[in-house]
Design an enzyme around this catalytic site. Structure first.
Site, PDB file in Angstrom:
ATOM      1  CD  GLU A 417      -7.187   3.700   2.161  1.00 45.62           C
ATOM      2  OE1 GLU A 417      -7.524   4.894   2.196  1.00 45.62           O
ATOM      3  OE2 GLU A 417      -7.745   2.875   1.409  1.00 45.62           O
ATOM      4  CD  GLU A 493      -5.080   6.057  -2.721  1.00 49.10           C
ATOM      5  OE1 GLU A 493      -6.154   6.670  -2.574  1.00 49.10           O
ATOM      6  OE2 GLU A 493      -4.915   4.869  -2.412  1.00 49.10           O
TER       7      GLU A 493
END
Length: 976
Positions: A417, A493
């Protein structure tokens, strides 16, 4: 006017560079014949509020640390009584002004005095190694400054041989909680400063290797492995089992057994140079993306993975070897085959264990800049600012050099991220040049120019299917679109395991197994990061964000794991084990035959023993071994079942087929269950309600019907046999909202739980419209509705009585245009607190919900009401048992009540507090048992959904408001 300091006037801890004075990165290994000295232990410690708040005289030999505290190294000072931990998800807990940090910068001075062992060798060099310090450290030895470094989860070494003395060495370390590097370490976890990994002194004899690289590949077409060990000094490599004796830099081929996560075959070897002998554990394997599919040793692999933070409730990110081993054993025993080291490299010993026990590893760099997402276009993002590139490259280099010799590491991940930027491209380019034998991963750049995977997070099921079909919407750039379509899909994820969640795992797994491009993923995440706390009266609980005085925090978002903080498996881990089990058992028992399919990627089924059990009405009546031929990966076989047991067996009959380990393994003992299935032989026959035997009669303000007593005015059941109810059964639609129901704070749309509250489902009112008695029944007509809305549910209860049973037919009719599904639909009743022993025939032994019930196994179970509860760190709906045919609650003497399904089955929940009390609780200690056991008997439940920000459960698991009927029987149970 710009009053900023020029970069050359900033203090070192605000410098964007990775540090100074450290040695080049190199491979980590746990042992050799060179001397080493652990410097772990009790260190003198002083905490200052600011980075410049204390002088550096503590580094001198004659400095007097009298009055200082002591801390354990490795460890975090905030978990040892100095300051407090703080949790944020993506927000930086300080003003975002890179590379500057606040003046209020907790700084820990550490001092440790040590002697060299008497046999510490002379000559050569000695290296001082720090395996992990958060977030910036400045180091002195015997009064001489060695340098400083950042990169919290990466090793740093200093050459110190010229400074060492036999006695009284003074090691001094200043650690700053905040530094420029903190902008690169915005991972979703507790901020925990300190020297949290090992500190070691290593002797480096003359002629010892500074670094070496083991290249061990495998050719699946020939069965041959190739081995070459590159080393900066000449030496020899021996592998006795393979008869290999090579010079460094030489390559040899030999027939080998390959390494995989399922069969982690390692060969013991040794690298011997003139100065050192280093044991090697060599695994031969070849991995990479071939024809759009990630393969190992020529075969497509399916990641059944988890994201793993390093965490222990007492010691934070300081883990001992036993805890690491325990984690891997739990993973293996729950059919997990892969780990993503979110979001930083783990302790290197963890990877040794992955090599030994068998896990695929996505090894992630210590990099995340998530907090910059708050600004338009990720303004200021370090990965898009070339001034940060040296630090990014340093982190990539230290990751790869440290871990390059582990066969378990099959993918390098650039970080997490960080959006996109040239810094990431330079990291990827360096990694590929240094190690072309592994794939490179990055998720957060939608162009995927630097990734070998089309990597996504939390993709809805329908989109996963579209990608699997290669029918995803195109990118604007045809070249990038073509590249992305050539990549395998990896859900790095998915399925957020926060609280009572996730649902939909089985639906994801079906897609992974259907579409070759979909190569599985990694559930978020392994463990709840709850920290131990106590109430003022000493009751223990686990704290989360906001419990430690943080002015900015993300609440219980830090508790989103498959394990509870004490490493007890949650129901979600049990569900995941079932969903990803590597053997599939299907069939139609009416033909006396089942089909067994081996879903392993590499292992055949010769390591498994199969058994059968035949159960009638939940009771085992016969069992035995089942002969299944060894099946190659992907192969299936039809297997004959034995003849069903004879005799006077009446009732629902089920075959349970199990695959168990046939012998002890390094990760589980013989008999450990790997996979199972239940197949119906004789279906359940729903009991026919007996004819009504009694008519209602009035007695002093009450109505009596068979064994029951009702309130004459409201029609409420007040007593059954000798049991006086605290509350008679009545319609209930409310559940304590789960974390998924509550939604995520950044959602633009109203989460489902908020809709339920807005409508008022948590404050329903019951109006009695009629209580009618005829010759054989008592009918109570009601309307159940919240204030301030015209929505409602008409609920009619028709009671009849058999010889010793009370029968109930419930009819529910919606009134109004309902905008959402219901949380639940069923009956709630209250029993005296002493009726706390539960037994049931249905799904179990653990909780289940409509989209999370694969692990629910039909059987007879018994446990206390207290044991029915699932202690989520933030309390919420929990404890339901599925497919229940009957359930009963008794007191210590055996008196009680049984509820039997006269339609298909029901959902059963019992607890010592109401759903409203459960919903209001912030911690487990807020739940105080009352004088009532509250029992829910539900015709239907709303599913859980996969994460707080999705669209809720899949449509088939939503409890749509619709006309409903169900029937139940209530039986009073006398004392045994």
């Amino acid at each position: 006017m710009d009053f900023r300091f020029a970069d050359d006037r900033l203090p070192y801890y605000e410098d964007r560079s990775p540090g100074s004075g450290t040695l080049p990165a190199r491979a980590w290994y746990a042992r050799s014949d060179a001397a080493r000295l652990s410097l772990n232990g009790s260190w003198a410690f002083r905490l200052s509020d600011t980075a410049e708040g204390a002088d550096t005289r503590f580094v001198a030999d004659d400095a007097d640390p009298a009055g200082w505290d002591r801390v354990t190294v490795p460890g975090h000072w905030v978990l040892q009584g100095h300051g407090a931990p703080a949790y944020t998800n993506s927000d930086y807990p300080f003003p975002v002004d890179p590379p500057r940090v606040p003046t209020e910068n907790p700084t820990g001075d550490h001092r440790h005095v040590f002697d060299l062992p008497d046999d510490w060798p002379g000559g050569g060099e000695s290296v001082l190694r720090f395996d992990g310090v958060e977030s910036c450290a400045r180091v002195w030895l015997n009064g001489r400054e060695l340098g400083w470094f950042t990169g919290s989860r990466l090793p740093h070494e200093f050459a110190v041989g010229a400074l060492l003395r036999r006695r009284g060495n003074v090691l001094a370390v200043r650690v700053h909680q905040w530094s420029a590097a903190s902008y690169l370490e915005d991972q979703d976890m507790w901020w925990l400063p300190g020297i949290f990994r090992d500190v070691t002194l290593l002797h480096r004899p003359v002629g010892s290797p500074a670094d070496f690289f083991v290249h061990a590949a495998y050719d699946h077409t020939t069965g041959r492995g190739s081995l070459r060990v590159d080393c900066d000094v000449p030496g020899r490599v021996t592998v006795p089992e393979l008869g290999l004796d090579l010079g460094t830099g030489e390559e040899a081929g030999v027939v080998v057994e390959p390494w995989s996560a399922e069969v982690p075959r390692l060969y013991d070897g040794e690298l011997a140079t003139s100065g050192e002998r280093v044991p090697l554990r060599i695994g031969f394997r070849t991995v990479g993306v071939v024809d759009g599919v990630f393969r190992a040793n020529g075969r497509r692999i399916l990641f059944r993975g988890v994201n793993r933070h390093e965490f222990h409730p007492e010691t934070g990110r300081t883990l001992d070897l036993e805890t690491m081993r325990r984690d891997i054993l739990l993973m293996k025993r729950h059919n997990i085959n892969a780990v993503r080291t979110s979001h930083y490299p783990p302790h290197p010993a963890f990877l040794d264990l992955c090599d030994e026990l068998g896990l695929w590893v996505v090894d992630e760099c210590d990099l995340e800049t998530h907090g910059f997402c708050e600004f338009p276009g990720w303004r200021g993002n370090p990965v898009a600012d070339k001034r940060w590139t040296p630090a990014l490259l340093d982190r990539a280099r230290r990751l790869v050099e440290r871990d390059k010799n582990h066969p378990s590491v099959v993918v390098w991940s650039l970080g997490n991220e960080c959006s996109a930027g040239q810094g990431l491209s330079e990291m990827a380019a360096w990694i590929r040049e240094r190690d072309h034998s592994r794939a490179v991963h990055y998720e957060n750049d939608p162009s995927y120019r630097d990734s070998d995977f089309y990597s996504r997070m939390y993709v809805p099921h329908h989109e996963v299917e579209a990608i699997g079909r290669r029918e995803e919407p195109p990118l604007d750039d045809p070249e990038l679109d073509a590249r992305r379509r050539s990549l395998p899909l990896l859900l790095v994820e998915y399925a957020h395991a926060m609280g009572n969640s996730p649902g939909g795992l089985a639906d994801y797994q079906h897609l992974f197994e259907t579409y070759e491009r979909c190569q599985g993923g990694f559930v978020w995440e392994w463990i709840d990061h709850g920290l131990p706390r106590r109430t003022p009266d000493g009751r223990p609980y686990y704290g989360y964000g906001g419990d430690f005085g943080e002015e900015l925090h993300a609440g219980n978002f830090v508790c989103d794991g498959l394990l509870f903080p004490d490493r007890t498996p949650s129901p979600a881990l049990v569900e995941y084990k079932k969903v990803v089990e590597p053997v599939h058992i299907t069939g139609d028992t009416t033909a006396g035959e089942i089909t067994v399919t081996n879903g392993h990627d590499f292992a055949d089924t010769s390591h498994l023993a199969f058994t059968w059990t035949y159960e009638v009405e939940g009771e085992a009546v016969a069992s035995g071994p089942l002969t299944v031929p060894p099946l190659a990966p992907g192969a299936s076989a039809d297997v004959k079942l034995p003849a069903p047991p004879g005799g006077d067996l009446v009732g629902e009959a089920v075959w349970t087929i199990a695959a168990e380990l046939a012998a002890d393994t390094p990760w589980a003992p013989r008999g450990h269950e790997v996979a199972w299935a239940q197949l119906t032989d004789v279906p359940r026959r729903v009991p026919e309600p007996p004819a009504a035997r009694a008519a209602p009669r009035r007695e002093a303000g009450a109505l009596r019907l068979g064994p029951a007593v009702f309130d004459a005015a409201t029609g409420t059941l007040t007593a059954l046999g000798g049991l006086t109810l605290r509350q008679g059964p009545r319609l209930d639609v409310w559940r304590a909202t789960t974390d998924n129901d509550r939604g995520a704070p950044w959602l633009a749309e109203e989460p489902l739980g908020a809709t339920w509250r807005r409508i008022g489902l948590h404050r329903m009112r019951h109006r009695v419209d009629a209580v009618d008695a005829d010759e054989e029944s008592l009918t109570v007509r009601t309307r159940v509705a919240p204030a301030a809305t015209d929505l409602g549910l008409y609920a009619d209860y028709r009671w009849t009585a058999g010889d010793d049973e009370l029968l109930l037919e419930v009819s529910v009719t919606p009134d109004g245009e309902w905008p959402c599904p219901l949380p639940r639909l069923g009956l709630l009743l209250g029993l005296p607190a002493e009726y706390d022993r539960a037994a049931w025939y249905g799904g179990g032994p653990g909780e289940a919900y409509p989209d999370s019930c694969a692990a629910s196994r039909l059987g007879r179970y018994a446990m206390s009401v207290d044991d029915l509860q699932t202690p989520y760190v933030r309390p919420q709906e929990n404890g339901a048992r599925s497919d229940v045919r009957w359930a009963e609650l008794r007191d210590a003497g055996g008196e009680g009540v049984r509820v039997t399904a006269l339609t298909d089955s029901f959902w059963f929940t019992a607890r010592r507090w109401t759903s409203h009390q459960l919903d209001a609780a912030e911690h487990t200690t807020d739940l105080v048992p009352g004088d009532t056991v509250w029992v829910n008997v539900d015709d239907a439940q709303q599913g859980l959904g996969s994460e707080p920000w999705d669209d809720g459960p899949l449509p088939q698991y939503q409890l749509t408001v619709a006309p409903t009927e169900f029937r139940l029987a209530f039986t009073a149970l006398s004392r045994r």
